[in-house]
Design an enzyme around this catalytic site. Structure first.
Site, short mmCIF file in Angstrom:
data_model
loop_
_atom_site.label_atom_id
_atom_site.label_comp_id
_atom_site.label_asym_id
_atom_site.label_seq_id
_atom_site.Cartn_x
_atom_site.Cartn_y
_atom_site.Cartn_z
N HIS A 60 14.32 -4.05 -2.51
CA HIS A 60 14.17 -3.32 -1.25
C HIS A 60 15.48 -2.68 -0.77
CE1 HIS A 60 10.28 -5.27 -0.78
NE2 HIS A 60 10.08 -4.70 0.37
N GLU A 104 0.88 3.52 -3.93
CA GLU A 104 1.80 4.66 -3.84
C GLU A 104 1.35 5.86 -4.67
OE1 GLU A 104 2.80 1.50 -4.07
OE2 GLU A 104 3.81 1.27 -2.15
#
Lengths: 338, 326
Positions: B129, B60
């Site tokens: 998540h 990321e």
């Protein structure tokens, strides 16, 4: 720490023989030295605030790498970047004014010592988070490929940054995406006060590029001609073949990590030993031997450069402070405060 | 005007902007060959090629960093973070770099960057998540933060975000990608700094954004059956935060509920409530009520998860309580 000399380094002096080129390198290094000495003085006189990290001792690494670039090539650097900014062509007046926090500084007094910037000179900034700028530099390199120009990006960072994830993520995509980038590790042997062998499992930083099947070199960062010679090759490789590389320049900072560092983690003898290999004195001696420079000329150049630095200080002193009404300017592009 | 699912409205916005402007490109994890985790980028690599739809490693920090550098060098990147939870790995790039670069360099550059990322829970995906973090980003000067709740707004705001010269956090929601709605064809731009009343009412004001907008609209329909007229303000523009429609509404209804999918503490509702106290205190007949997720890491178990996230019943019960009708 002893630095192993590589055979290639000894050939460096054969590569540059014309006086004008050597004189430019000499003047550029001396300008950075005198600028930084004056910066230390101004910091002690409380004209400069915040943190202040000096390049003294690292001039050959800075000038040897950046002088190999074109004006349209990009340079990304760290919080120890006054020299990089000057070497990329930013007026020392604008750099000193930024250190003074003035509106005429490179970043209009909003950035300070650690955040110099110039879009015109493609000096794409000093970043104060270790390792942060490498991924951003990859973005500029991606844009070069995207637009199809032949510019090159140079991303400069310290040995400490090579232990951070962002370093590895950056080398990985640089190789994967064929980015025209040269990663320059200024290995001054210490990440703040922690010696490289106390922080990195691999102390020869150039070896870290092997994991990414990337060209890498280690060079004596005190020898401006050696640095320049190898940088020329790596820049050409980036520009012509879109192949990235890692260059480790082994150098030394004579002063502490920042102006507030008491420097208790290394011996005075170590500092003295490195000073015997001073990059500016070495090049001066070399040029004298080649009958390219006399002691009188050296003195005259020093006087000129000292005057240039004095002029930068005068400019900074006399420049206006930012206007308080502009506090919110440039938080966002294209509008006022939000 | 076509009826499109949210994911297709977003896809249409991306396609139109890529056609309009050569400097727009996409990058992210599995957005190309794989067509995107949530199929928002479906078909775009095939249409625009690998240079403009860049599949990245699962890393990321390099995704956001590359996007920032490209943005500073004349491109208009749209980065996808597979979920907002993953962006934590890249927070240095988002906050210390993207948000601050323009200011700390004295306006010498700009960062025209869009980061698209879905938040939200309800799919039994557990604690790593399922969360919503738009308030984290909305805290930071230099970022713009939007969170549309309808397909039309999703298209119009994404197009505006891509054309904006600042880093924009474009917050989507995993629970809304299949939600359908009418979407204007072609050039449809929705400003990034305007909230709006999505349903008019007189008795109580309910502020909500993203998936909670849908929850609030459902609650309003149920409240109507019980004779309660709720006004719904869509808080799609979180930074800059457009409070005008909220203040105006509170002056009319004198009661306010905020609904968000994230935790209440230091949340979007807290900010809205503070501003209402500052600007319209005298108009209130009751304290502002904040609805948000239970203050636990999202649980996996279906039953526990259901009670951890706010739903229609929470809004209905709270509204009736504020009006003394329970």
């Amino acid at each position: 720490m002893k630095v192993e000399q590589r055979p290639a380094d000894s050939k460096s002096k054969e590569a540059f023989t014309d006086k004008a080129s050597l004189l430019n390198l000499y003047r550029e290094m001396l300008l950075i030295r005198r600028f930084e000495e004056k910066t230390a003085e101004m910091y002690q006189a409380a004209k400069i605030g915040g943190f202040c990290h000096l390049n003294i001792g690292e001039e050959a690494t800075i000038v040897g790498t950046i002088s190999a670039l074109r004006p349209t090539d990009y340079v990304y650097s760290t919080y120890r970047e006054h020299g990089h900014a000057i070497a990329k062509g930013i007026d020392p007046r604008a750099v000193m004014a930024e250190l003074f926090g003035k509106e005429t500084g490179t970043s209009h007094g909003r950035g300070g010592s650690m955040h110099l910037f110039s879009a015109d000179r493609r000096f794409y900034g000093g970043y104060a988070i270790v390792g942060q700028a490498l991924p951003i530099a990859c973005g500029s390199a991606y844009a070069i490929n995207y637009k199809g120009t032949d510019d090159v990006v140079m991303s400069s960072f310290g040995d400490g940054a090579t232990n951070i994830g962002a370093f590895h993520e950056s080398l990985n995509v640089a190789k994967l995406w064929h980015l025209p980038i040269v990663f320059v590790c200024v290995n001054n042997l210490y990440g703040m006060g922690t010696a490289v062998n106390r922080a990195s499992a691999v102390t020869e930083i150039w070896k870290k590029a092997c994991a990414y099947d990337m060209t890498s070199e280690r060079v004596d960062g005190m020898d401006v001609l050696a640095v320049r010679r190898i940088t020329d090759q790596l820049v050409a490789q980036a520009r012509e073949e879109h192949e990235p590389s890692l260059l480790e320049c082994v150098t030394y900072r004579y002063r502490g990590h920042s102006m507030s560092d008491p420097d208790t983690y290394r011996g005075k003898d170590e500092i003295k030993e490195w000073q015997t290999r001073d990059p500016i004195l070495s090049l001066g001696e070399h040029m004298k031997k080649q009958k390219m420079l006399t002691n009188e000329e050296i003195e005259r150049i020093d006087e000129e450069i000292t005057a240039q630095v004095e002029d930068a200080v005068k400019f900074a002193e006399e420049s206006p402070e930012p206007d308080p009404k502009d506090l919110y300017r440039d938080v966002y592009a294209g509008e006022g405060a939000a | 005007m076509a009826v499109l699912a949210m994911r297709d409205a977003l896809n249409q916005a991306l396609r139109e902007e890529m056609k309009r402007d050569e400097s727009v490109f996409l990058l992210g994890e599995d957005i190309g060959l794989y067509d995107g985790s949530f199929k928002v980028t479906r078909g775009l690599m095939k249409e625009f090629g690998e240079k403009r739809v860049l599949d990245t490693p699962i890393a990321e920090e390099i995704i956001i960093g590359t996007a920032i550098g490209a943005a500073m060098s004349g491109l208009r990147p749209v980065a996808e973070m597979m979920t907002v939870n993953f962006i934590m790995v890249a927070m240095d790039q988002v906050v210390n770099a993207a948000a601050h670069i323009r200011y700390m360099f004295g306006g010498g550059t700009k960062v025209p960057l869009v980061i698209r990322t879905p938040g939200g829970g309800g799919h039994q995906l557990g604690a790593q998540h399922s969360h919503s973090h738009e308030n984290w980003f909305a805290h930071v000067p230099g970022l713009k933060v939007v969170a549309p709740g309808t397909p039309a707004d999703a298209k119009g705001m994404l197009k505006s975000a891509i054309r904006d010269d600042n880093p924009v956090m474009f917050i989507e929601n995993e629970g809304t990608y299949a939600v359908k709605g009418e979407v204007p064809d072609g050039e449809h731009l929705v400003p990034l700094d305007k909230n709006e009343v999505k349903r008019a009412g007189d008795d109580i004001t309910i502020c909500a954004h993203s998936r909670m907008l849908i929850v609030a609209m459902d609650a309003a329909s149920e409240l109507e059956k019980e004779g309660i007229s709720a006004e719904i303000v869509d808080m799609r523009a979180l930074r800059p935060l457009d409070m005008a429609p909220v203040i105006e509404s509170v002056k009319k209804t004198s009661r306010l509920i905020t609904v968000e999918e994230g935790w209440r503490s230091y949340g979007v509702g807290s900010e809205i409530a503070s501003r209402v106290y500052e600007e319209a205190f005298d108009y209130l007949d009751a304290p502002v009520a904040r609805i948000g997720a239970a203050e636990v890491p999202a649980p996996y178990n279906k039953r526990l998860e259901k009670i951890a996230f706010p739903g229609k019943a929470d809004v209905v019960v709270t509204a009736k309580a504020l009006l003394g009708k329970n």
